[in-house]
Design a protein around this motif. Structure first.
Motif, PDB file in Angstrom:
ATOM      1  N   ILE A   6       0.881  -1.156   0.000  1.00 21.51           N
ATOM      2  CA  ILE A   6       0.000   0.000   0.000  1.00 21.51           C
ATOM      3  C   ILE A   6       0.924   1.212   0.000  1.00 21.51           C
ATOM      4  N   VAL A   7       1.059   1.824  -1.173  1.00 21.13           N
ATOM      5  CA  VAL A   7       2.022   2.907  -1.330  1.00 21.13           C
ATOM      6  C   VAL A   7       1.311   4.238  -1.166  1.00 21.13           C
ATOM      7  N   PHE A   8       1.647   4.955  -0.105  1.00 19.83           N
ATOM      8  CA  PHE A   8       1.029   6.242   0.165  1.00 19.83           C
ATOM      9  C   PHE A   8       1.904   7.371  -0.349  1.00 19.83           C
ATOM     10  N   GLY A   9       1.260   8.363  -0.917  1.00 21.34           N
ATOM     11  CA  GLY A   9       1.962   9.567  -1.340  1.00 21.34           C
ATOM     12  C   GLY A   9       1.091  10.784  -1.063  1.00 21.34           C
ATOM     13  N   PHE A  10       1.709  11.941  -1.001  1.00 13.36           N
ATOM     14  CA  PHE A  10       0.981  13.165  -0.660  1.00 13.36           C
ATOM     15  C   PHE A  10       1.054  14.139  -1.836  1.00 13.36           C
ATOM     16  N   LYS A  11      -0.106  14.573  -2.303  1.00 12.15           N
ATOM     17  CA  LYS A  11      -0.195  15.375  -3.516  1.00 12.15           C
ATOM     18  C   LYS A  11      -1.471  16.192  -3.463  1.00 12.15           C
ATOM     19  N   ASP A  12      -1.420  17.439  -3.899  1.00 11.74           N
ATOM     20  CA  ASP A  12      -2.615  18.286  -3.960  1.00 11.74           C
ATOM     21  C   ASP A  12      -3.367  18.306  -2.636  1.00 11.74           C
ATOM     22  N   LYS A  13      -2.630  18.368  -1.551  1.00 20.26           N
ATOM     23  CA  LYS A  13      -3.219  18.419  -0.211  1.00 20.26           C
ATOM     24  C   LYS A  13      -4.053  17.195   0.147  1.00 20.26           C
ATOM     25  N   GLU A  14      -3.809  16.103  -0.566  1.00 18.30           N
ATOM     26  CA  GLU A  14      -4.574  14.893  -0.292  1.00 18.30           C
ATOM     27  C   GLU A  14      -3.652  13.683  -0.262  1.00 18.30           C
ATOM     28  N   LEU A  15      -4.074  12.694   0.502  1.00 17.28           N
ATOM     29  CA  LEU A  15      -3.325  11.441   0.566  1.00 17.28           C
ATOM     30  C   LEU A  15      -3.734  10.581  -0.627  1.00 17.28           C
TER      31      LEU A  15
END
Lengths: 232, 232
Positions: free
Chosen positions: A21-30
């Motif tokens: 489960i690869v999490f990333g942070f972009k556009d103020k969203e997870l």
DNA sequence: ACAAAAGTGTTCACACTACACCCATGG
DNA sequence: CCATGGGTGTAGTGTGAACACTTTTGT
């Protein structure tokens, strides 16, 4: 006394997979990195990325391999979520899966990789139905992530070193899916004293610009030693 | 498009074991059920109890089977700890283990079973060296147990229904390995309002006798719904 | 000048901690 | 009557939550 051969022989063996489960942070969203399943059954449906564990690999090694394959990043923060072993969980055969969540620096992410694997970053708010029990895995990963993030400074793994306080707050809000009071948030961070303020500003998301900060490992150790415990 | 056979075929398969960390409460101390390893290598050394997962068993089913075999109890509270997959973790062969912790009612425990399996209840303070990575499993199980117990009313699984407040406090102290203030402890329990006081006393551990209490599921639901959160 | 985001303090409620004495009973 | 463990209340401290205005700067 039984000898080893009698004990280990004639026992069932299983395919074992590592799913990430690869999490990333972009556009103020997870966001989570999802891919289209490349084989039948359920060809083309949304899936976590995974791979089978090899003969001479540990579970962690297998997961790292999967992560590197899809992101070309090394040294990714990773943690085991759980093992999933229902008999019919994989409609293609008996597979026991061990799930890991990972935190990646999305700015560094090579979008050509997305093309290659038909992978996309999906906002966790818009999570589609996934194959098998992958939705459950994501749920469990999120629960664990929320807990860990509140206890340990792992959240900085989402950033490439420096970050601004507004961005950090946005990230916490994205993870918890709830608004956080700006003043309380900054007050708590200040009282922990685990960050160093840089004298550079990030100027593309506001006119005024927000100061960059970096995580200070030494200060964090001092914080731990101090016996004080805040949870974010 | 690949078909299933090509994808699942020619991948390594593994022995998968379910290992159980069985916790019980006795003599005001937390104990773990340990056994002597019945096979080479490391014959006779202390070990958790475990068993291989069978073809048509889920991980949970396999763990339940192990638990039933050693305790003859059903409906035991159980929770997955982690999967352990280092290549050389089992000196007898490549085995991937999934650890579960379990909470059993020690009063109901049939001591003849202990004889049969050469099993003993060991105080967690006197934990010996165990085979393979079993010490790590116990450590992880304890960490998880401590967390869970502080958040959810799973601790009542140690008792056969009723229990006294002094015993409950002793149990918490045994789990956390730290003394708890009697008045604060009781005050918190009272404010949660999740127990029913019986009008019977337990009289063998003191002259005055301590009232029995039972956990009330309905009250616990009301407590959850109230939005208040205490941690014990 | 104004829009848009950064930055900054105070008050209040409540949970957590520390702490000492009386009660009931069996021997 | 005394030893042993069961049972009870209060005051202080600190963290978590609520809340509004000023600053900076690009357009």
């Amino acid at each position: 006394m039984l000898i080893s051969e009698q004990y280990y022989l004639n026992k069932s063996k299983f395919l074992v997979a590592a799913d990430c489960i690869v999490f990333g942070f972009k556009d103020k969203e997870l966001h989570i990195l999802l891919t289209r399943r490349p084989v039948q059954p359920q060809y083309g449906e949304w899936s976590l990325m995974g791979g089978f564990v090899g003969e001479n690999e540990s579970l962690e090694t297998a997961a790292k391999k999967v992560l590197f394959e899809y992101t070309q990043q090394r040294g990714i923060y990773m943690e085991q979520v759980n093992a999933y072993g229902e008999v019919d969980r994989d409609t293609g055969g008996r597979v026991i899966s061990v799930a890991f969540y990972a935190l990646v620096r999305l700015e560094e992410f090579d979008t050509s990789l997305a093309q290659k694997f038909d992978a996309r970053w999906i906002n966790i708010k818009d999570l589609p139905q996934l194959v098998f029990d992958h939705n459950k895995m994501v749920e469990d990963a999120l629960t664990l992530l929320r807990f860990k993030v509140s206890m340990q400074p792992i959240i900085f793994n989402f950033f490439d070193g420096k970050f601004t306080l507004p961005a950090l707050q946005d990230l916490y809000e994205a993870i918890y899916q709830r608004p956080i009071d700006k003043r309380n948030f900054r007050k708590k961070l200040a009282s922990m004293d685990i960050l160093d303020k840089l004298h550079i500003k990030e100027t593309f998301s506001s006119k005024r610009g927000a100061f960059y900060y970096i995580f200070n490992e030494e200060k964090y150790k001092a914080y731990l030693a101090s016996g004080k415990y805040y949870s974010l």
